[in-house]
Design an enzyme around this catalytic site. Structure first.
Site, PDB file in Angstrom:
ATOM      1  N   SER A 652       0.827  -1.202   0.000  1.00  0.00           N
ATOM      2  CA  SER A 652       0.000   0.000   0.000  1.00  0.00           C
ATOM      3  C   SER A 652       0.860   1.249   0.000  1.00  0.00           C
ATOM      4  O   SER A 652       0.550   2.243  -0.663  1.00  0.00           O
ATOM      5  CB  SER A 652      -0.935  -0.008   1.217  1.00  0.00           C
ATOM      6  OG  SER A 652      -1.879  -1.045   1.119  1.00  0.00           O
ATOM      7  N   LYS A 692      -8.512  -1.608   7.431  1.00  0.00           N
ATOM      8  CA  LYS A 692      -8.058  -0.429   6.711  1.00  0.00           C
ATOM      9  C   LYS A 692      -9.234   0.446   6.279  1.00  0.00           C
ATOM     10  O   LYS A 692      -9.181   1.674   6.342  1.00  0.00           O
ATOM     11  CB  LYS A 692      -7.245  -0.849   5.487  1.00  0.00           C
ATOM     12  CG  LYS A 692      -5.882  -1.445   5.820  1.00  0.00           C
ATOM     13  CD  LYS A 692      -5.105  -1.688   4.551  1.00  0.00           C
ATOM     14  CE  LYS A 692      -3.692  -2.159   4.877  1.00  0.00           C
ATOM     15  NZ  LYS A 692      -2.878  -2.278   3.660  1.00  0.00           N
TER      16      LYS A 692
END
EC number: 3.4.21.-
Length: 1012
Positions: A652, A692
């Site tokens: 990410s 997340k």
């Protein structure tokens, strides 16, 4: 801490009641443990304004009892006159013995007008004076503002229609219960006798030297000579006692003295008068002792006392004019105010003065007082009482917050609208788990977070779901996170530099999140790791109680990182998510100390600071970047975190760095996520995606990225890199990325939210979504429709909107709602919610934009009137004005578009004649001449009507012409030979004919014809 059962809120009731008394009472969490009951008492008064339109309201905001304040009106001579006392609705001493004041607030405003007054005039000044009422030197309307230099304790020139709110803030926390002066059983000769039990706790004592060998000399006067021996300021609104003695000496025989004590109110009038000596004869040459002891009960003090005076009247038995009267006096006395030194009893005082209010108007005083009360024995039979709860954390938090009240903007006097706007801020202060967004907007967030770290248990505040875990460990958050924290899909490194990306198999995962979030059954399976049970997860962000830095208007790309704690096999673990930001340039000054000095190089040789130095980052970047942990995003600003987070790595983060390098967003609204972890093991489902998502949603942000990218990395992380190229130049060949390539100056980018959905993911649904995304890239209208759908789905209101469409098939209600909906930051929204919570105020239109809107508005108005040539372009060429009368006449007559800025004056002044038809003239003449059914109008009258139509160019007669035609019609009717003859009018004075012979009414008369 209080309310530990609530995982989302951790309210401190005491400070909530202090800052918002209307929310109700709360027990004071100190170590004074008495069984008591909580009660909220209201006070409501409608005060009539005097002749001068000015007055003064004195409040005792901290007084522990029924007394709230007093009202005075200003007289024409410049002095105040007492009007009435302000009390609570219930007389507390009648039912309760002891009391402690918890909180109090009062509002003063006017909204009524007397007869004949049509405007609400007048202003209010308010000030909280940290002293007693008698110590004020200037009580005029303007002079009140000089009573204090603290800006948070005074406000001026507030309109009476808006009003002011007085908030009682404690001056001490060492509070005991106060006896209320309640009646006690007693029997006496007088049935009206009253016996009360008054407070003896913390009395205020005034010691006065009445005379120290004072010499007096005067001549005899009938009625005696009056002299004031002393006058001193005192303060009392409760019972008091006066004790002392005076010693007189004289050489004059037959001298007689009288002594009187006066208790004087704030307005200068004597409230209570007590004679301590009456016609006491003095013996010459000796000390004449005059002792006295007075007790004044509370019920006789009908208004606040501010001074005491002792007067002596001297006379002489059998005295003659010119006789000498001389004496000397010495002595002292003490005035004891029962409970006068109790915190808040007599000081501070809040004064609210109003001026220029219409005479006869009503000023409303309304408020609430919250108490801890101990009932009397009779009431205690039917009223349940409870012990207070000792909570040192809540008490310390309250003390620390109020000790910083000047820095936190907590005032004692407020404009009422401002106080209402601050209520949400006060709720944040009272909630230990609140993210302090409003406080951050005002700049108070750092102070409150530092106070929370000092006052309350750290772990319970920062990570509420982990409160049982924190109590079990018994250590602070710094040890809980430590250097052994690790992350999946962004792995934190330990101090030794060894990767800790793998953990044991998770058998049980408790995810504190809403429905729709996925739970990972088996996260990692790697050897040489223990099996861990009872992992605790939360979608929130781990927060440290540190001061925050704020980076305003910093372009950044955000990405979430999942963090797990690793201690040992016997210690439970915690799973959480942290948000990071990629900022352009070398900004190690923004990083926490644990991340500084660590960087990784990219393929192009540039550095990424905040990453673990693990090889080379498989990206080609054009500049250096810094990765920093953040706590919040507010008003396009990044709130930096100082939590001890080690350097990270992860997919990410790589995606966010590549995104930042290509698009370079101007504001921090972009969140990148791959959905795949950086792990050396196999994964059964999409790991950590829900955590997340929850982190991004908590900040109100959208996720950009593949989200549910299905990969099978195996043990080799490089395999994943090959299957998912991070080189930005290859992004245009990745159809599953929701990252449209837009130029850097495109402003805010829109991305499809990869949020937790109420729909179940299926291959068919995924294919449909990809097809819609492809269509959205081609058709802008479809992209708008898709964005609306995603907004509905993201906020969980798809079903609600579907039901609404059934009731509004033509979208009339929705169109009206959108047309009239107020915008954030508008005047109506600020009046309702205040300025807190809104970001940048809406920018007003430029002059060019405003002019174009005006042209469009004029064009639409002309179009509704059937004037279609006035387009916005034509209006702009016409000097931004609509058509003139000449232009309209030209268009009506010629049906040609008039030239802009040409007035066509000939068409305005030269009237075009329009002849009326004969039928129209005949119909008008008939209508004017007479009603239907009467005689037809003669030809002469028809000709007169035709002349009027000719004069008016085909229009009918005006009012003056109509009057002339009516008069002409009346004259013609009188000389018309065809009109009917007039009926004779009866003579009103003609005598009636009487029947002959005075016969009866029913007897027929006999005529001569009958006889024949």
């Amino acid at each position: 801490m209080t309310n530990l059962q609530d995982q989302t809120q951790q309210i401190v009731p005491f400070i909530r009641s202090l800052l918002m008394p209307t929310t109700g009472p709360a027990s004071i969490p100190d170590d004074t443990l008495e069984k008591h009951t909580l009660r909220s008492e209201t006070s409501t008064y409608n005060l009539t304004v005097g002749d001068t339109g000015s007055g003064l309201i004195v409040f005792f905001p901290g007084f522990p009892g029924s007394i709230v304040g007093a009202h005075y009106t200003l007289q024409s001579n410049g002095n105040y006159k007492f009007d009435q006392m302000l009390l609570t609705a219930q007389n507390l001493p009648a039912s309760y013995n002891y009391c402690r004041l918890v909180s109090r607030s009062l509002t003063v405003r006017s909204s009524t007008l007397p007869g004949g007054v049509y405007a609400l005039n007048g202003t209010i000044n308010a000030v909280t004076f940290q002293g007693s009422l008698s110590e004020l030197t200037d009580v005029s309307y303007n002079g009140l503002m000089s009573a204090t230099a603290n800006i948070n304790d005074k406000i001026g020139n507030v309109l009476v229609g808006e009003g002011v709110t007085v908030l009682s803030l404690p001056t001490s926390y060492d509070l005991g219960y106060v006896r209320l002066g309640d009646p006690i059983p007693a029997i006496g000769l007088d049935p009206k006798m009253v016996a009360t039990c008054d407070s003896s706790d913390r009395p205020r004592v005034y010691t006065i030297t009445a005379a120290d060998d004072y010499q007096f000399s005067s001549q005899y006067q009938p009625g005696g000579v009056t002299i004031t021996l002393f006058s001193a300021n005192i303060d009392a609104i409760t019972s008091l006692s006066i004790g002392g003695e005076l010693v007189f000496q004289t050489s004059v025989q037959g001298l007689v003295l009288g002594a009187t004590i006066y208790l004087i109110g704030f307005d200068g009038t004597a409230v209570i008068t007590r004679a301590v000596a009456a016609d006491n004869g003095l013996t010459a040459g000796t000390d004449n002792l005059m002792p006295f002891n007075l007790v004044i009960p509370t019920n006789e003090i009908t208004q606040p006392i501010t001074s005491i005076k002792l007067e002596i009247v001297t006379s002489k038995s059998g005295g003659q004019a010119g006789d000498q009267m001389s004496w000397s006096a010495s002595g002292s006395l003490a005035v004891t105010i029962h409970g006068g030194n109790y915190p808040g009893a007599l000081r501070p005082v809040t004064l609210v003065a109003y001026e220029r209010v219409a005479t006869g108007s009503v000023v409303t005083v309304a408020g609430v007082s919250n108490f801890e009360l101990i009932p009397n024995p009779e009431l205690a039979k039917n009223l349940v009482t409870e012990y207070g709860r000792f909570d040192p954390g809540a008490m310390n938090y309250t003390k620390l917050i109020l000790s910083e009240r000047d820095r936190l903007g907590i005032k004692t006097v407020w404009p009422t609208r401002e106080y209402t706007d601050f209520r949400e801020y006060f709720m944040e202060v009272a909630d230990l788990n609140s993210p302090l967004k409003i406080a951050g907007a005002f700049g108070f967030k750092d102070i409150i977070r530092a106070i929370r770290r000092i006052a309350v248990p750290v772990v319970s505040t920062l990570f509420p779901p982990a409160a049982p875990l924190a109590h079990a460990i018994g250590e602070g958050v710094d040890y809980l996170l430590g250097d052994e924290a690790q992350a999946a899909s962004g792995t934190a490194r330990a101090a030794s530099g060894k990767a800790r990306a793998a953990s044991g198999r998770i058998r049980q995962l408790t995810l504190a999140a809403d429905k729709g979030y996925e739970v990972v059954a088996n996260l990692f399976q790697v050897p040489q790791n223990p099996v861990v049970d009872g992992i605790l997860a939360s979608p929130g962000v781990l927060r440290g109680a540190h001061n925050l830095d704020c980076v305003l208007r910093e372009g950044a790309t955000l990405f979430p990182v999942v963090i797990t704690t690793v201690e040992d096999a016997m210690t439970p673990k915690a799973l959480n998510s942290k948000m990071f930001a990629v900022i352009e340039g070398v900004r190690e000054d923004l990083q926490p100390p644990s991340q500084r000095g660590s960087f990784i190089r990219t393929l192009s040789g540039h550095r990424v600071y905040g990453y673990a130095p693990d090889g080379v980052l498989p990206l080609e970047t054009g500049r250096d970047y810094t990765v920093v942990p953040i706590d919040d995003v507010w008003d396009d600003s990044i709130m930096l975190s100082k939590d001890p987070i080690p350097p990270i790595v992860g997919n990410s983060g790589n995606l966010a760095i590549a995104y930042m390098d290509v698009f370079r967003p101007k504001v921090p609204i972009h969140v990148a996520m791959t959905g795949a972890p950086n792990a050396c093991g196999e994964i059964e489902k999409i790991s950590f995606r829900s955590t997340k998502l929850a982190t991004a949603h908590r900040l109100g942000l959208k996720l950009a990225g593949p989200g549910a990218f299905d990969v099978n990395t195996g043990p080799n992380w490089a395999t994943f890199i090959k299957r998912f190229p991070h080189n930005p130049r290859d992004w245009d060949r990745l159809p599953y990325l929701n990252l449209p390539y837009l130029p850097p100056n495109a402003g805010r980018q829109y991305h499809l939210a990869m949020a937790a959905s109420e729909f179940k993911d299926t291959p068919e649904l995924e294919s449909a979504v990809r097809a819609m995304e492809a269509a959205a890239n081609v058709d802008s209208l479809f992209q708008s429709a898709l964005s609306v759908f995603m907004w509905l789905e993201e906020n969980g209101i798809v079903t609600d909107m579907a039901n609404f469409t059934l009731s509004d098939p033509n979208a009339h209600r929705m169109r009206n709602f959108l047309a009239n909906a107020p915008q954030a930051g508008s005047k109506s929204q600020r009046a309702k919610y205040g300025t807190a919570g809104y970001g940048v105020e809406a920018r007003g239109p430029t002059p060019e934009e405003a002019q174009r809107k005006k042209d469009t508005r004029i064009s639409k108005k002309m179009e509704t009137m059937g004037i279609y040539f006035a387009t916005p372009e034509w209006v702009a060429l016409n000097g931004h004005r609509g058509p003139s009368p000449g232009q309209l006449k030209y268009w009506q007559n010629t049906r040609e578009i008039p030239d802009p800025n040409e007035d066509y004056l000939d068409y305005v002044h030269a009237e075009k004649s329009r002849l009326a038809s004969d039928e129209q003239i005949l119909r008008a003449a008939t209508s004017i001449y007479g009603a239907p059914g009467q005689a037809e109008p003669p030809q002469a009258f028809i000709d007169e009507v035709a002349k009027v139509y000719e004069i008016n160019h085909g229009r009918g007669p005006n009012q003056e012409q109509m009057k002339d035609l009516l008069l002409t019609a009346m004259e013609m009717k009188h000389r018309n030979p065809r009109r009917a003859p007039p009926k004779p009018k009866p003579k009103p004075n003609a005598p009636t004919q009487r029947p002959p012979g005075r016969l009866g009414r029913w007897i027929r008369t006999v005529s001569d014809e009958d006889l024949e």
